[in-house]
Each structure stands twice: as C-alpha cells, then as structure tokens.
Design an enzyme around this catalytic site. Sequence first.
Site, PDB file in Angstrom:
ATOM      1  N   ASP A 101      -6.847   4.407  -4.811  1.00  0.00           N
ATOM      2  CA  ASP A 101      -7.695   4.213  -3.441  1.00  0.00           C
ATOM      3  C   ASP A 101      -8.056   5.445  -3.272  1.00  0.00           C
ATOM      4  O   ASP A 101      -8.347   6.274  -4.315  1.00  0.00           O
ATOM      5  CB  ASP A 101      -6.676   3.856  -2.208  1.00  0.00           C
ATOM      6  N   LYS A 159       0.714  -1.302  -0.071  1.00  0.00           N
ATOM      7  CA  LYS A 159       0.070   0.106   0.057  1.00  0.00           C
ATOM      8  C   LYS A 159       0.861   1.248  -0.197  1.00  0.00           C
ATOM      9  O   LYS A 159       1.989   1.267   0.414  1.00  0.00           O
ATOM     10  CB  LYS A 159      -1.005   0.153   1.289  1.00  0.00           C
TER      11      LYS A 159
HETATM   12  P1  NDP Z   1     -12.954   7.641  -3.361  1.00  0.00           P
HETATM   13  O1  NDP Z   1     -11.743   8.947  -3.211  1.00  0.00           O
HETATM   14  O2  NDP Z   1     -13.434   7.468  -4.805  1.00  0.00           O
HETATM   15  O3  NDP Z   1     -14.066   8.225  -2.118  1.00  0.00           O
HETATM   16  C1  NDP Z   1     -13.975   8.185  -0.987  1.00  0.00           C
HETATM   17  C2  NDP Z   1     -15.279   8.634  -0.340  1.00  0.00           C
HETATM   18  O4  NDP Z   1     -15.304   8.537   1.071  1.00  0.00           O
HETATM   19  C3  NDP Z   1     -15.636  10.186  -0.809  1.00  0.00           C
HETATM   20  O5  NDP Z   1     -17.229  10.403  -0.697  1.00  0.00           O
HETATM   21  C4  NDP Z   1     -15.216  10.911   0.514  1.00  0.00           C
HETATM   22  O6  NDP Z   1     -15.684  12.223   0.749  1.00  0.00           O
HETATM   23  C5  NDP Z   1     -15.443   9.780   1.541  1.00  0.00           C
HETATM   24  N1  NDP Z   1     -14.247  10.031   2.664  1.00  0.00           N
HETATM   25  C6  NDP Z   1     -12.826   9.910   2.526  1.00  0.00           C
HETATM   26  N2  NDP Z   1     -12.390  10.092   3.766  1.00  0.00           N
HETATM   27  C7  NDP Z   1     -13.541  10.517   4.775  1.00  0.00           C
HETATM   28  C8  NDP Z   1     -13.349  10.795   6.061  1.00  0.00           C
HETATM   29  N3  NDP Z   1     -12.299  10.817   6.804  1.00  0.00           N
HETATM   30  N4  NDP Z   1     -14.753  10.901   6.503  1.00  0.00           N
HETATM   31  C9  NDP Z   1     -15.756  10.810   5.889  1.00  0.00           C
HETATM   32  N5  NDP Z   1     -15.942  10.246   4.552  1.00  0.00           N
HETATM   33  C10 NDP Z   1     -14.647  10.374   3.903  1.00  0.00           C
HETATM   34  O7  NDP Z   1     -12.380   6.574  -2.744  1.00  0.00           O
HETATM   35  P2  NDP Z   1     -12.827   4.969  -3.012  1.00  0.00           P
HETATM   36  O8  NDP Z   1     -14.253   4.831  -3.026  1.00  0.00           O
HETATM   37  O9  NDP Z   1     -11.847   4.276  -3.942  1.00  0.00           O
HETATM   38  O10 NDP Z   1     -12.464   4.351  -1.560  1.00  0.00           O
HETATM   39  C11 NDP Z   1     -13.342   4.191  -0.389  1.00  0.00           C
HETATM   40  C12 NDP Z   1     -12.968   3.183   0.661  1.00  0.00           C
HETATM   41  O11 NDP Z   1     -13.019   2.009   0.006  1.00  0.00           O
HETATM   42  C13 NDP Z   1     -11.694   3.189   1.365  1.00  0.00           C
HETATM   43  O12 NDP Z   1     -11.843   2.835   2.542  1.00  0.00           O
HETATM   44  C14 NDP Z   1     -10.625   2.301   0.423  1.00  0.00           C
HETATM   45  O13 NDP Z   1      -9.531   1.983   1.156  1.00  0.00           O
HETATM   46  C15 NDP Z   1     -11.623   1.422   0.140  1.00  0.00           C
HETATM   47  N6  NDP Z   1     -11.351   0.431  -1.006  1.00  0.00           N
HETATM   48  C16 NDP Z   1     -11.209   1.184  -2.310  1.00  0.00           C
HETATM   49  C17 NDP Z   1     -10.762  -0.009  -3.431  1.00  0.00           C
HETATM   50  C18 NDP Z   1     -10.907   0.725  -4.690  1.00  0.00           C
HETATM   51  O14 NDP Z   1     -10.815  -0.192  -5.696  1.00  0.00           O
HETATM   52  N7  NDP Z   1     -11.033   2.214  -5.141  1.00  0.00           N
HETATM   53  C19 NDP Z   1     -10.810  -1.269  -3.283  1.00  0.00           C
HETATM   54  C20 NDP Z   1     -10.809  -1.676  -1.882  1.00  0.00           C
HETATM   55  C21 NDP Z   1     -11.267  -0.632  -0.802  1.00  0.00           C
HETATM   56  P3  NDP Z   1     -14.874  13.477   0.545  1.00  0.00           P
HETATM   57  O15 NDP Z   1     -14.981  13.693  -1.153  1.00  0.00           O
HETATM   58  O16 NDP Z   1     -15.584  14.583   1.070  1.00  0.00           O
HETATM   59  O17 NDP Z   1     -13.594  13.328   0.849  1.00  0.00           O
END
Ligand code: NDP
Length: 450
Positions: free
Chosen positions: A171, A131
């Site tokens: 991510d 990571k």
């Molecule tokens: P994105 O950046 O596309 O989206 C993240 C989302 O979560 C946004 O809506 C963001 O809101 C919100 N968010 C981020 N940080 C916080 C916080 N501290 N408190 C509240 N809301 C928050 O990321 P992903 O969709 O790719 O990832 C989301 C989750 O899925 C993570 O935990 C990631 O590790 C996990 N994941 C992702 C994978 C992937 O293929 N992308 C694979 C496996 C797991 P805002 O825009 O306001 O920051």
Amino acid sequence: MSNNAYDKLVQDFMAKIKAKNPGEVEFHQAVEEVAESLIPYIEENPQYKEAKILERIAEPERIILFRVPWVDDKGEVQINKGYRIEMNSAIGPYKGGLRFHPTVNLGILKFLAFEQVFKNSLTTLPMGGGKGGSDFDPKGKSDNEVMRFCQSFMTELSKHIGPNTDVPAGDIGVGGREIGFLFGQYKRLRNEFTGVLTGKGREWGGSLIRPEATGYGATYFAEEMLKTRGESIKGKTVAISGSGNVAQFATQKVTELGGKVVTLSDSSGYIYDPDGIDEEKLAYVMHLKNVKRGRIREYAEKYGVEYFEGKRPWSVKVDVAMPNATQNEINKEDAETLIKNGCYVVSEGANMPSTPEAVEVYLDKKILYGPGKAANAGGVAVSGLEMSQNSLRLSWTREEVDEKLQRIMKDIHAQCEKFGKEGDYINYVKGANIGGFVKVADAMLAQGIV
Ligand code: NDP
C-alpha cells in the site's frame, strides 16, 4: 420506513461505534458511509439484523500491535509501531495491504481494513479483509535502513500470518522493494517458500500485472461507468492525483485507451501539463519516483510546465478525475469546482479519497462516481490471482491475468448496477456496499455466532 426513521437508526448505530472506538475518525467515517447504505437493506432483510451482522462486521476479529525496533545508519536505535488488523475471515484468509507512512494509526488502519472486507467480497474471489502497517516513513531512508526496518517488522508479523491465514500486500510506502525485504525475512524465519505476501517480484512468485492492477482496474472501472452513457475514455481529459504506484499505472492505461492525463501530484504539490503525460514523460516519472525517489516538482522543471506548491489538482478543467493519492483529498469545495468545470466521472484509485460532503455533491449532481471499494479493487483482485498461481505453482501470462482483471472489474460494475440502481441512475456507493455485504453476511450467518 421513512428516511427520517432510517437516519435515526444510523445515528444510533454510529453513537455506539463512536463510543466503542473513541477518536478513530477515519474509521467512523468509513463505517457511517456503509451503514447509511446498509441499514435500510438490513431492515428489509431481518435475518441480518437478528444475527447482528453489521455490528459484528464493524468489530475486528483480531488486532495485533507490536514494537518495531531497528538501528539506523548512524547506529542510533529507532522505535516504530507495527500493526495488523485481522478484520473478517468469513469468506477467506485475511487479505489487505501494509502501509508505511508517518500518519499511520489505529483508526486509519481500521478504516482501511473495514473497506477491504467489502472490496474483497466484490472481487468474487475468496478473500477476507485485513490491513496493517507502521508509522515508519521510508522517505529519506537508505535501502539498508528500509531493509533493517522490514526485517524487524516481519520478525513479529511472521508469527501471525501465513498463506492460509493472512496474506498482506503493499500500500502507500510499501512497493516491490519493501515486499522483497519482508518476504526474504519471512522465508528465513519459517524456512518455507510460500505465497505469504502478494506483490512479489516476477522471478519469485509474483504475478504479472500485479503492479499495474490497481491503476489499470480503476481505469477499466471508469470505462465501464462511461459505457452506461454510451461513451469511453477515448478523447477525455483526466486529472490524476498522486504519482506513486496507482497513479503511474492509471496514467499508463488512460493514455493507452486514448485519454489525456494532464496532472500528477505528491504530498508537496501538483504539476499541470496541458499537452498530456505521454509514454516518454511517464517513463521519466517512474524513474523519478521509483528509482531516484524525487519530487514531482522536478517534472515541471524538466518539461517546462506549471507546478502548484501545496495544492491539489482539482481546479483543472477535466472530464474525469482519478484521486490516486490518499484519504480525504477531495473536499466539498473541490468536488463542486470539479463539477463546475465540467467533470462528470470520478473513479477512485485511492481509498476513501473523497470526504462524505464531496460524495454528497457527486450523488446530488448524479455524476458517474465509482467509490474506492469498487473502483480500486483491481489491485487486491490480482493479489487473489497471485495467491491462486502460488497455490498451483504456475504463472499465467500477462494476457491471461489482464483478461481476468478486466472480467472482474466488469463483474464488480455489474454488482454495483444490480444493487445500486435508482431509476436510471446508478448509485455506485449503495451498489458497492450492499453488493460487498451480502456474500460476507451470508457466510457469517452460515458459520454461526463466531
Ligand atoms: P504510493 O506510496 O506508491 O504513492 C502514494 C502517492 O500519494 C504518492 O505520490 C504520495 O506522495 C501521495 N500521498 C501519500 N500521502 C499523501 C498525503 N497525505 N497527501 C498528499 N499526497 C499523499 O501508494 P499507492 O499508489 O500504492 O497508493 C495510493 C492510494 O491507493 C492509497 O490510498 C492506497 O490505499 C490506495 N490503494 C493502493 C493499492 C495498491 O495496490 N497499491 C490497492 C488499492 C488502493 P509523497 O511521495 O509525497 O508521499
């Protein structure tokens, strides 16, 4: 051995982890959850104990830390931190995403890299765990600033990665735009077109279904869990947090399978749409978040629904919860509220979104709980399929990739069932931890003390 004796072994193990890795609270949390499942299993399988497999798995093979200097649009010099944790390569090249978010630090990336080792093993594909990322915040930056940052980040990272060594992906904060800039810089520096990153665009080596894979996979996993009770997503009401990559495609798949998604959120608050977020509304969210880079509040203004500033969506009455935003976004009270309101399925698209106390509530109430390392493994699984297609220099159709993704999610479910069955309840936490561990541990045993 009694439960108390196991607890003591876990405490002793964790005391050493905490002393060696001070202040890394998320890393401690992730290791403890795994140690609780694994220590009883390791006691019954002394070959792992003698070779100190768990102790070795909890120590990264390598950590790379570097400076990322870049120049913003005003001509001012900016400096960020860059990281890559190369956690475990026993069963394949290091594999895992890059996170760009101001909260990124060593402890968070180590927790994610540690989880990734087990998750990647569960997919049945040959991928080790890693990571990386930066404390860079893409929010509010121009495309040119993001590009200059990515180029500087890759200038250093390119020295440490490669298609047979370490293959990063996206991510939080790293989507198609960032992967494009990173890939372009790698290609320029190394003068080779190679599968060094996954999540690439379709025209330049990306796999179909990769953007959708994590959200689709978490939905397929929920479907598998429901099947064990003779049910399905059809007709279920679903709360989803986040509105990024994972949340968007989970919304799409749930809706396609006949469920109704009633919430989405971002770090500022959540919207509640009791009529459900249908295809047309989801298209609006995708444009809002991926193109306009706006806030979820604007959805409430457009569709005349309620918006809850500074809140998370866990007090809404639903059957299924899919936390798809970030770590520790469901605490004990949230878990209790969800269950009190009738929720009996939690499928985690995010990594470690439930606190240990929340997980205790799920297990105590015996709900269907799919932890992230099992439920969100679809993303890295399709990344693995992207690597295969790059090596073969061909691309599979959408149907082929989706069919493989569904098969992998079923396999992961089967492994959780095999190792997690407790009477007629499936403890998916235990199942995923032991299921993910065995393959890596056996490979480590075979490869000697390295
Ligand atoms: P994105 O950046 O596309 O989206 C993240 C989302 O979560 C946004 O809506 C963001 O809101 C919100 N968010 C981020 N940080 C916080 C916080 N501290 N408190 C509240 N809301 C928050 O990321 P992903 O969709 O790719 O990832 C989301 C989750 O899925 C993570 O935990 C990631 O590790 C996990 N994941 C992702 C994978 C992937 O293929 N992308 C694979 C496996 C797991 P805002 O825009 O306001 O920051």
